[in-house]
Structures are given as C-alpha cells and as structure tokens.
Write a protein that holds these residues in place. Structure first.
Motif, PDB file in Angstrom:
ATOM      1  N   ASP A 230       0.826  -1.207   0.000  1.00 16.37           N
ATOM      2  CA  ASP A 230       0.000   0.000   0.000  1.00 16.37           C
ATOM      3  C   ASP A 230       0.864   1.263   0.000  1.00 16.37           C
ATOM      4  OD1 ASP A 230      -2.255  -1.569  -0.008  1.00 16.37           O
ATOM      5  OD2 ASP A 230      -2.693  -1.321   2.119  1.00 16.37           O
ATOM      6  N   ILE A 231       1.966   1.237   0.751  1.00 15.04           N
ATOM      7  CA  ILE A 231       2.882   2.379   0.758  1.00 15.04           C
ATOM      8  C   ILE A 231       3.495   2.569  -0.621  1.00 15.04           C
ATOM      9  CG2 ILE A 231       5.123   3.168   1.615  1.00 15.04           C
ATOM     10  CD1 ILE A 231       4.371   1.872   4.316  1.00 15.04           C
ATOM     11  N   LEU A 232       4.005   1.485  -1.198  1.00 10.66           N
ATOM     12  CA  LEU A 232       4.712   1.571  -2.472  1.00 10.66           C
ATOM     13  C   LEU A 232       3.783   1.885  -3.643  1.00 10.66           C
ATOM     14  CD1 LEU A 232       7.230  -1.377  -2.040  1.00 10.66           C
ATOM     15  CD2 LEU A 232       7.740   1.074  -2.033  1.00 10.66           C
ATOM     16  N   GLU A 233       2.498   1.551  -3.488  1.00 17.13           N
ATOM     17  CA  GLU A 233       1.538   1.793  -4.570  1.00 17.13           C
ATOM     18  C   GLU A 233       0.704   3.049  -4.345  1.00 17.13           C
ATOM     19  OE1 GLU A 233      -0.441  -1.993  -4.739  1.00 17.13           O
ATOM     20  OE2 GLU A 233       1.350  -3.010  -5.490  1.00 17.13           O
ATOM     21  N   MET A 235      -1.241   4.056  -1.815  1.00 18.76           N
ATOM     22  CA  MET A 235      -2.559   3.971  -1.183  1.00 18.76           C
ATOM     23  C   MET A 235      -2.650   4.794   0.101  1.00 18.76           C
ATOM     24  SD  MET A 235      -4.168   2.051  -3.281  1.00 18.76           S
ATOM     25  CE  MET A 235      -5.638   1.592  -2.366  1.00 18.76           C
ATOM     26  N   VAL A 236      -1.494   5.112   0.689  1.00 15.94           N
ATOM     27  CA  VAL A 236      -1.459   5.898   1.915  1.00 15.94           C
ATOM     28  C   VAL A 236      -0.574   7.110   1.667  1.00 15.94           C
ATOM     29  CG1 VAL A 236       0.397   4.415   2.787  1.00 15.94           C
ATOM     30  CG2 VAL A 236      -0.829   5.883   4.377  1.00 15.94           C
ATOM     31  N   GLU A 237      -0.968   8.261   2.214  1.00 16.22           N
ATOM     32  CA  GLU A 237      -0.199   9.476   2.020  1.00 16.22           C
ATOM     33  C   GLU A 237       1.055   9.444   2.890  1.00 16.22           C
ATOM     34  OE1 GLU A 237      -2.351  13.089   2.480  1.00 16.22           O
ATOM     35  OE2 GLU A 237      -4.059  12.426   1.265  1.00 16.22           O
ATOM     36  N   THR A 238       2.197   9.290   2.249  1.00 10.93           N
ATOM     37  CA  THR A 238       3.478   9.306   2.936  1.00 10.93           C
ATOM     38  C   THR A 238       4.557   9.544   1.899  1.00 10.93           C
ATOM     39  OG1 THR A 238       4.890   8.129   4.521  1.00 10.93           O
ATOM     40  CG2 THR A 238       3.887   6.811   2.766  1.00 10.93           C
ATOM     41  N   ARG A 239       5.810   9.590   2.355  1.00 11.77           N
ATOM     42  CA  ARG A 239       6.900   9.876   1.425  1.00 11.77           C
ATOM     43  C   ARG A 239       7.851   8.686   1.355  1.00 11.77           C
ATOM     44  NH1 ARG A 239       6.908  14.047   4.883  1.00 11.77           N
ATOM     45  NH2 ARG A 239       8.981  13.482   5.648  1.00 11.77           N
ATOM     46  N   VAL A 240       7.816   7.972   0.235  1.00 12.32           N
ATOM     47  CA  VAL A 240       8.747   6.873  -0.032  1.00 12.32           C
ATOM     48  C   VAL A 240       9.115   6.926  -1.503  1.00 12.32           C
ATOM     49  CG1 VAL A 240       8.997   4.368  -0.239  1.00 12.32           C
ATOM     50  CG2 VAL A 240       7.961   5.335   1.808  1.00 12.32           C
ATOM     51  N   GLU A 241      10.379   6.809  -1.797  1.00 15.44           N
ATOM     52  CA  GLU A 241      10.824   6.814  -3.192  1.00 15.44           C
ATOM     53  C   GLU A 241      10.852   5.370  -3.708  1.00 15.44           C
ATOM     54  OE1 GLU A 241      14.414   8.926  -3.822  1.00 15.44           O
ATOM     55  OE2 GLU A 241      13.722  10.737  -2.812  1.00 15.44           O
ATOM     56  N   ALA A 242       9.757   4.970  -4.324  1.00 14.05           N
ATOM     57  CA  ALA A 242       9.667   3.616  -4.881  1.00 14.05           C
ATOM     58  C   ALA A 242      10.587   3.502  -6.097  1.00 14.05           C
ATOM     59  CB  ALA A 242       8.233   3.297  -5.264  1.00 14.05           C
ATOM     60  N   THR A 243      11.193   2.313  -6.254  1.00 15.72           N
ATOM     61  CA  THR A 243      12.061   2.054  -7.403  1.00 15.72           C
ATOM     62  C   THR A 243      11.241   1.803  -8.659  1.00 15.72           C
ATOM     63  OG1 THR A 243      13.602   1.056  -5.832  1.00 15.72           O
ATOM     64  CG2 THR A 243      14.047   0.685  -8.158  1.00 15.72           C
ATOM     65  N   PRO A 245       6.747   0.361  -9.696  1.00 14.11           N
ATOM     66  CA  PRO A 245       5.444   0.012  -9.123  1.00 14.11           C
ATOM     67  C   PRO A 245       5.558  -1.168  -8.141  1.00 14.11           C
ATOM     68  CG  PRO A 245       5.288   0.322 -11.495  1.00 14.11           C
ATOM     69  CD  PRO A 245       6.749   0.313 -11.167  1.00 14.11           C
ATOM     70  N   GLY A 246       5.242  -0.886  -6.874  1.00 16.55           N
ATOM     71  CA  GLY A 246       5.307  -1.943  -5.871  1.00 16.55           C
ATOM     72  C   GLY A 246       6.712  -2.413  -5.568  1.00 16.55           C
ATOM     73  N   MET A 247       7.728  -1.604  -5.882  1.00 17.19           N
ATOM     74  CA  MET A 247       9.125  -2.042  -5.742  1.00 17.19           C
ATOM     75  C   MET A 247       9.942  -1.021  -4.950  1.00 17.19           C
ATOM     76  SD  MET A 247      10.040  -4.910  -7.359  1.00 17.19           S
ATOM     77  CE  MET A 247      11.753  -4.584  -7.780  1.00 17.19           C
ATOM     78  N   TYR A 248      10.841  -1.534  -4.116  1.00 19.69           N
ATOM     79  CA  TYR A 248      11.828  -0.692  -3.455  1.00 19.69           C
ATOM     80  C   TYR A 248      13.129  -1.476  -3.362  1.00 19.69           C
ATOM     81  CZ  TYR A 248      14.478   1.902  -0.006  1.00 19.69           C
ATOM     82  OH  TYR A 248      15.476   2.598   0.634  1.00 19.69           O
ATOM     83  N   VAL A 249      14.223  -0.875  -3.824  1.00 20.15           N
ATOM     84  CA  VAL A 249      15.551  -1.472  -3.734  1.00 20.15           C
ATOM     85  C   VAL A 249      16.423  -0.510  -2.952  1.00 20.15           C
ATOM     86  CG1 VAL A 249      17.560  -2.333  -4.983  1.00 20.15           C
ATOM     87  CG2 VAL A 249      15.255  -2.680  -5.921  1.00 20.15           C
ATOM     88  N   GLY A 250      16.952  -0.975  -1.826  1.00 16.37           N
ATOM     89  CA  GLY A 250      17.723  -0.121  -0.945  1.00 16.37           C
ATOM     90  C   GLY A 250      19.143   0.104  -1.403  1.00 16.37           C
ATOM     91  N   PRO A 251      19.815   1.070  -0.790  1.00 12.69           N
ATOM     92  CA  PRO A 251      21.203   1.383  -1.139  1.00 12.69           C
ATOM     93  C   PRO A 251      22.119   0.164  -0.960  1.00 12.69           C
ATOM     94  CG  PRO A 251      20.283   3.069   0.307  1.00 12.69           C
ATOM     95  CD  PRO A 251      19.306   1.941   0.283  1.00 12.69           C
ATOM     96  N   GLY A 252      22.996  -0.037  -1.922  1.00 15.13           N
ATOM     97  CA  GLY A 252      23.971  -1.115  -1.820  1.00 15.13           C
ATOM     98  C   GLY A 252      23.455  -2.492  -2.158  1.00 15.13           C
ATOM     99  N   ALA A 253      22.179  -2.621  -2.493  1.00 17.65           N
ATOM    100  CA  ALA A 253      21.633  -3.931  -2.872  1.00 17.65           C
ATOM    101  C   ALA A 253      22.127  -4.313  -4.270  1.00 17.65           C
ATOM    102  CB  ALA A 253      20.119  -3.907  -2.829  1.00 17.65           C
TER     103      ALA A 253
END
Length: 326
Positions: A230-233, A235-243, A245-253
């Motif tokens: 829901d965060i990545l797509e 659905m909720v008001e917040t701040r996340v830099e998705a990589t 749709p529905g994806m997040y890849v962190g630093p150094g991965a």
C-alpha cells in the motif's frame, strides 16, 4: 499538542521479526514502522510525541532518535511492567507531570494511517467532550468491536465482536482526551481504556467521529506485507521513493541481471539476489542473501537471512540471521 503513543507490546503475532527488535522499530519499506506515525503526528501539529515503552526501549530509542528529522520531539517513558492501554497512559502522564497539557492525543503505536487527526481534534473541541474516539469504516468488521453513536456523535454503546462479516465503524485506536479522564484510571493498576474506561464514560462526555482515509493495524505478517504494498503503490499518504510500481531497492543492494524480482518486492540495503533467483511478493530486510536459483515468495526475511542456492521459501517469516538450506 502532545501525543502519548502506546508501544509497550511485544509484537508476538509478528514473531520471529520481533524477537530481537521491538515491533515499532521493525523496518517498513525504508524506515522504522513507527516513524510513519511520528511524521503523521507532526504533520497535524503535534509538537511532542511521548512513547510509552515496555519492550526493548533502548533499541527503540536507537532506531527512532529524538524526532527532529520528522519535525517534532520524541520522549521515551518506560513502564515498569505491563499496565494495559489505560494504565500505560496514566503512568506516562504521571511521569510527564505538569508538562502534560490539559488536552492530548493518545493512540496505539502499531497503526499506519493518514486519517485527518486535525478533524478529530476539532470535533472534540466542538463537542466540549471529555474523550473523542476516531472511528474508521471497514467492509468486514467481524474481527473488531463496533461503536454505536447518535447523530451528534455521542457514544451510546460498544458492541463486542460478532464474528459475522458485515460493514461497520470500528475503533481506530486514536483518541483525543481531556486530562480529567486520567482521574478515572486507578494509578499503578493494569487497566484497559477500551474495556474499562470508555464504557464508564458512555453518556458522560464520550464522543466519536468517523475519519475516512487509509488505516491499517499492522499486527500480523499478512498485514505487514499489505501495508508495504500500500505504501509503495500510493494507497497511503506518505513519502517513499519507490524504485518502480510496488518495488523498493535499498542502497547497496545487488540484483543479478538474470534474477526475477517483483512485481512486488522490497530488497533492503546490502541485500544480494544471485543469478536465476526469484523474489516475488516478499520483503528482504537488510543484508539478506538469496542464492542462485532460489525462490522466495509471499515471505518476510529479517536482516541477515541467507537462502541457499536452489532453496525455496514460500509464505514464511524467517528470523534474523537464519539460514535456509536447499
């Protein structure tokens, strides 16, 4: 405005994720779960967030810091033993002393939400209430108790869980309280605000207001995963830099070009996904290693988990630093 946030639980339903980390400090996408709440509270003008802690408070303090980056202040108060929701509020209030205002917010700390807290505070002031509950509409209220109110918002009754699938308005675990409510809570005793305090206030200044928007009680692995998507797509008001749709890849991965990741996935900082591996509908926290040809689906892997080449993990929650053999 101040907020007392109840974070004293052990998060047993999220084990083994919570065996070494308190639930509010468990990473949700890119930051501790409770950070989303602190940012939300700051956005509604809450100047001090008081965490009523009980389980591993030092780790919680290390994870969340002083709240400055979120635009507020965080204060930590550790209860000596489990005191229940109302008992924890009373203990925290006693520790705060005169620094606690005559009106404050109290809420459960395992919620992800963007509900309009300002509207709840305004409704409380309009009714000159002693306590005001935030209500949230759900399609299936079978797992929750319901709140019945009149047209003015005055609470008439609390209905226990029925087990029947039906829509209804549930207690969202978000309250505005007058300091006078503390007088109804015996000091030093284990007391529930939902079962003991609010029923006694019915007909005596207890109101409720419906709040529309996003609300999720992150109490189980299934809800943790749903909150992640829901965060990545959006659905909720917040701040996340998705990589993506529905994806997040962190630093150094590091993800091998022949690996299949997604359509939904979180690959935390320092993780590695080797050739031919598949990661779908899953969360890998920091420094996980997925071997060549391994498959991970609908799972949550705590920090440092190793999945051996060719191994398969499906619908599982794996604890910190565990190794899954082929």
């Amino acid at each position: 405005m101040q907020a007392i946030v109840l974070v004293g639980g052990e998060g047993t339903r999220l084990r083994p994720l919570t065996e070494t980390v308190p639930k509010p400090a468990v990473t949700l996408v890119d930051r501790p779960l409770l950070t989303y709440m602190v940012e939300w509270l700051a956005g509604h003008g809450v100047e001090e967030v008081v965490l009523a802690c009980g389980f591993m408070p030092d780790i919680l303090r290390e994870a969340l810091g002083d709240g400055e980056s979120a635009g507020t202040r965080i204060r930590y108060i550790a209860e000596p033993r489990p005191l229940g929701t109302a008992g924890a509020i009373r203990f925290a209030a006693a520790e705060l002393g005169e620094s606690l205002g005559d009106r404050f917010v109290a809420l459960n700390g395992d919620i992800l939400t963007d509900l309009d807290l300002t509207a709840l505070i305004e409704a409380h002031e309009e009714h000159e209430a002693r306590a005001t509950l935030g209500l949230h509409p759900v399609d299936d209220a079978s797992a929750y108790g319901l709140v019945r109110r009149d047209e003015s918002g005055m609470v008439l009754a609390f209905l226990e869980k029925t087990g029947e699938k039906a829509p209804g308005e549930i207690n969202a675990g978000i309250y505005v309280l007058e300091r006078s409510v503390l007088e109804t809570i015996p000091e030093g005793e284990k007391v529930s605000i939902e079962r003991d305090v609010f029923p006694r206030l019915t007909g005596d200044g207890l109101y409720a207001t419906r709040l529309d928007g996003y609300w999720m009680d992150i109490g189980t692995p299934e809800r943790y995963l749903q909150a992640t998507w829901d965060i990545l797509e959006g659905m909720v008001e917040t701040r996340v830099e998705a990589t993506g749709p529905g994806m997040y890849v962190g630093p150094g991965a590091k993800i091998d070009e022949s690996a299949a990741v997604g359509p939904r996935a979180v690959i935390g900082p320092g993780c590695s996904v080797e050739a031919g591996a598949e990661v779908r509908e899953s969360v890998l926290l920091d420094d996980c290693a997925i071997g060549a040809g391994a498959q991970v689906g609908a799972s949550i892997l705590a920090a440092g988990v190793e999945v051996a080449p060719g191994a398969s993990v499906n619908g599982a929650v794996i604890g910190r630093d565990e190794r899954v053999a082929a």
